[in-house]
Design a protein around this motif. Sequence first.
Motif, PDB file in Angstrom:
ATOM      1  N   TRP A 123       1.022  -1.326   0.055  1.00 10.04           N
ATOM      2  CA  TRP A 123       0.128  -0.095  -0.021  1.00 10.04           C
ATOM      3  C   TRP A 123       0.749   1.361  -0.127  1.00 10.04           C
ATOM      4  CZ3 TRP A 123      -5.596   0.417   1.657  1.00 10.04           C
ATOM      5  CH2 TRP A 123      -6.270  -0.721   1.708  1.00 10.04           C
ATOM      6  N   THR A 124       2.023   1.253   0.722  1.00  8.98           N
ATOM      7  CA  THR A 124       2.578   2.387   0.799  1.00  8.98           C
ATOM      8  C   THR A 124       3.653   2.577  -0.297  1.00  8.98           C
ATOM      9  OG1 THR A 124       4.392   1.079   2.190  1.00  8.98           O
ATOM     10  CG2 THR A 124       2.865   2.738   3.573  1.00  8.98           C
ATOM     11  N   SER A 125       3.661   1.583  -1.183  1.00  5.79           N
ATOM     12  CA  SER A 125       4.422   1.837  -2.498  1.00  5.79           C
ATOM     13  C   SER A 125       3.501   2.439  -3.658  1.00  5.79           C
ATOM     14  CB  SER A 125       5.081   0.348  -2.993  1.00  5.79           C
ATOM     15  OG  SER A 125       5.994   0.190  -2.315  1.00  5.79           O
ATOM     16  N   SER A 126       2.265   2.595  -3.494  1.00  5.24           N
ATOM     17  CA  SER A 126       1.358   2.842  -4.463  1.00  5.24           C
ATOM     18  C   SER A 126       0.885   4.457  -4.251  1.00  5.24           C
ATOM     19  CB  SER A 126       0.085   2.249  -4.360  1.00  5.24           C
ATOM     20  OG  SER A 126      -1.017   2.802  -4.901  1.00  5.24           O
ATOM     21  N   ARG A 127       0.793   5.164  -5.402  1.00  6.74           N
ATOM     22  CA  ARG A 127       0.578   6.657  -5.211  1.00  6.74           C
ATOM     23  C   ARG A 127      -0.712   6.917  -4.654  1.00  6.74           C
ATOM     24  NH1 ARG A 127       1.745   9.632 -10.787  1.00  6.74           N
ATOM     25  NH2 ARG A 127       1.522   7.372 -11.396  1.00  6.74           N
ATOM     26  N   ASP A 128      -1.742   5.965  -5.291  1.00  8.27           N
ATOM     27  CA  ASP A 128      -3.178   6.110  -4.848  1.00  8.27           C
ATOM     28  C   ASP A 128      -3.474   5.473  -3.215  1.00  8.27           C
ATOM     29  OD1 ASP A 128      -3.473   7.097  -7.301  1.00  8.27           O
ATOM     30  OD2 ASP A 128      -3.705   5.029  -7.868  1.00  8.27           O
ATOM     31  N   LEU A 129      -2.747   4.465  -3.054  1.00  2.00           N
ATOM     32  CA  LEU A 129      -3.220   3.719  -1.764  1.00  2.00           C
ATOM     33  C   LEU A 129      -2.404   4.330  -0.466  1.00  2.00           C
ATOM     34  CD1 LEU A 129      -3.609   0.429  -2.805  1.00  2.00           C
ATOM     35  CD2 LEU A 129      -5.402   2.053  -2.353  1.00  2.00           C
ATOM     36  N   ALA A 130      -1.182   4.900  -0.779  1.00  2.00           N
ATOM     37  CA  ALA A 130      -0.201   5.303   0.460  1.00  2.00           C
ATOM     38  C   ALA A 130      -1.081   6.058   1.209  1.00  2.00           C
ATOM     39  CB  ALA A 130       1.087   6.146  -0.138  1.00  2.00           C
ATOM     40  N   ILE A 131      -1.996   7.055   0.836  1.00  5.05           N
ATOM     41  CA  ILE A 131      -2.556   8.116   1.678  1.00  5.05           C
ATOM     42  C   ILE A 131      -3.510   7.377   2.512  1.00  5.05           C
ATOM     43  CG2 ILE A 131      -4.296   8.913   0.071  1.00  5.05           C
ATOM     44  CD1 ILE A 131      -3.276  11.727   1.217  1.00  5.05           C
ATOM     45  N   TRP A 132      -4.308   6.398   2.104  1.00  8.52           N
ATOM     46  CA  TRP A 132      -5.258   5.520   2.448  1.00  8.52           C
ATOM     47  C   TRP A 132      -4.763   4.797   3.665  1.00  8.52           C
ATOM     48  CZ3 TRP A 132      -9.959   6.232   2.665  1.00  8.52           C
ATOM     49  CH2 TRP A 132     -10.640   7.070   1.710  1.00  8.52           C
ATOM     50  N   ALA A 133      -3.260   4.536   3.326  1.00  8.66           N
ATOM     51  CA  ALA A 133      -2.477   3.625   4.705  1.00  8.66           C
ATOM     52  C   ALA A 133      -2.612   4.608   5.825  1.00  8.66           C
ATOM     53  CB  ALA A 133      -1.302   3.161   4.071  1.00  8.66           C
ATOM     54  N   ILE A 134      -2.151   5.974   5.756  1.00  9.94           N
ATOM     55  CA  ILE A 134      -2.082   6.886   6.754  1.00  9.94           C
ATOM     56  C   ILE A 134      -3.365   6.991   7.213  1.00  9.94           C
ATOM     57  CG2 ILE A 134      -1.399   9.277   7.002  1.00  9.94           C
ATOM     58  CD1 ILE A 134       1.083   7.731   5.836  1.00  9.94           C
TER      59      ILE A 134
END
Lengths: 314, 414
Positions: A164-175
């Motif tokens: 997740w943290t390697s994806s531009r779209d999902l990284a913020i969702w991880a946060i």
Amino acid sequence: MTAGRYANKRKMSRLERKNTLIAYSFLAPNFLGFLIFTLVPVVFSVVLSLLDWGGGQNAEWVGLGNFSFIFDEFSFQDSNLGIALKNTVFYTAMTVPLTIVCALGLAMILNRGVKGANIFRAALFFPYVASLVAICVCWNFLLMKDGIVNQILGAFGIVMDKSWTSSRDLAIWAIIIVSTWKNAGYYMVMYLAGLQGVPAELYEAATMDGANAWQKFRKVTLPMLTPTTFFCSIMMVISCFKIYDVVAIMTQGGPGRSTKMLVTYIFELSFGGEGIATSAQYGVASAVAMVLLVIVLLVTFIQFRGEKKWVNYM
Amino acid sequence: MKKIVSLVLALMMLATMGAAMGEGKTTLTVACWDLATTPYYAAIENGYEAANSNVDIVWVDLASQDYNIKASTMLSGKDTTDLYCVKELSDMQNWANEGHIIALDDYVAQKAYDLSKYAGMDACYVSVADGKQYALPFRADFWVLFYNKTLFDAAGIDYPTNDMTWDEYADLAVELKGDGVYGTHYHTWLSAAVNWAVCDGVNTLADGDYDDLAYFYELLQGLEDAGACMTYDELKASGLHYSGAFAQGNIAMLPMGYWYASTMCGYIKDGTASFDWGMTAVPHLDGVAAGSSFGSPTGIAVSAYSANQEAACDFAAWMCSEDGAKAIAATGTRPAYVSEEVAAVMASAEFMPTDETSLAALLPTAIALEWPIGEGVNEIKTAVNEEHTLIMTREISIEEGIANMEERAADYVK
């Protein structure tokens, strides 16, 4: 009136003066701490936003130069400030409602008197008191390419090909997920207190009128909890705008600039980032901090203006 | 009563003054990082104190990852620490501009100090703004290729040599891949992935032209796809550090800075790692001389707020002299001062590999600067690093990433 003025002008007796001094001496530790560690830095940072200062002896007055620098070619796609602003607002807009829904839901379940409610309460509160670094590292593992979360998603046919943290779209969702998970327990306790303050007569009356569970929730519980919701949302909006720690540990603002937040940007300008030396642009960094201050003030002001419309104090 | 109290206080003051004068020792405080895990600090301290019995060296240990921030803050606050190790060249430029550290030109001229022994590394510490020398280098690390001899032996493959092209290296990495064994390892830094492009001594990472990085990105992604190394995604999410990764013994090669040699010696000593290892020069491109590498110096600067500037200058000069270099070299670290005697000491450090290839790798033919210094470089560094993470997570293609780097750097290229 005259008596009051006379009273003010009257010289204090020895005892009164002594008592006043004692009172001040009790206030002093807290007030001095506030003065030195909060007020002075805040005022300093306001002044700093108008200076070009790299930490040394030479500080140059640049007026609004720092602001024109950060707003130069402003866009939500390309300029650092625009991207940081967009990310921070998105993060806040998602985290606050999500945390409120989770906190309220958990509070209502626990308020029902589930067996072992105390254990659940402690377990749900745990993330709030646990070490943030440990939490974030664990979540990084959970959200890895072959981590548990992706495996569960895989079982439902959703194939994830990267962390997740390697994806531009999902990284913020991880946060967002980690922040929600961490804070829900804390706000749940607030809601629990709020729920216990709702008078039982109201529910009784509603039952007599033939209201079903959903109607009771909509017409009794929610309105009675509005002061709690108001308080929680204000606290949460302010803390969300200041998000830094989770980002610093989980994504360092990356990949690219997809999780760069306002405070991450401030830090980068003043102290540098991963693989970057100290930039020591304290003036520019303070200018961004001022932008953040204005936004938080504005949002809080709007919230307080709206208070009368939807908050019920019984 | 008051008289007695003041008398006692005065006596106490006199007593402490007397004690201080009686010792007659100058104490020099030196800001550094990783004091506990870096053996050369103690070597320098012992060496200098043995030669100068009237000076006491006290290290001020700051956390490695926060060093630049902490040291800059201390200097801004006019802390009385006498000397500061310089971790980043750009910091030294900032400190010089802000008047935090003193120029050493007068001292160098007065003592007829020889700057020619640093193979050009002293030039890094000349201020861009006023052309003065603000620090001296005591360490000069360059990148080498570490390899696990035990894994090469097990696979029945010849050891790598000091003259190997990047293509040959990539083939070797794929060949070495096995069950639970990785052919090579790339740390997540930009420098480990593509900094090799500057080894030709012509390109720099701040010139605004990044086409030369494409070859290295393609090579690395090819190795990731072939399963010859762990992926960037995996390393980033797990936070796996290269030092522990290589010490586990299932990685055959590791391009890394020379500083890792002393860490490896320590690992062998305490049993963390138990395999044979060696070093070669980093691979090179066709047309670039074998043995070309890149690196950065580590220097020492004298604080403008020091009360003992003269003594501090003496210490800095000794730390960077041949004697200081020998003390540093004995711990397996490469000093900036290079001479045959120093090289001999380096090779004889405990637990260092002693084969000829490894010894030859100690003397690179050319060392390019990892990042040049100058205005705007910090901004370029940020932009290039951010695009690097996008390329490595495969969020954008290599071409797209390089185009973005060029577009974003263009604002700052002078």
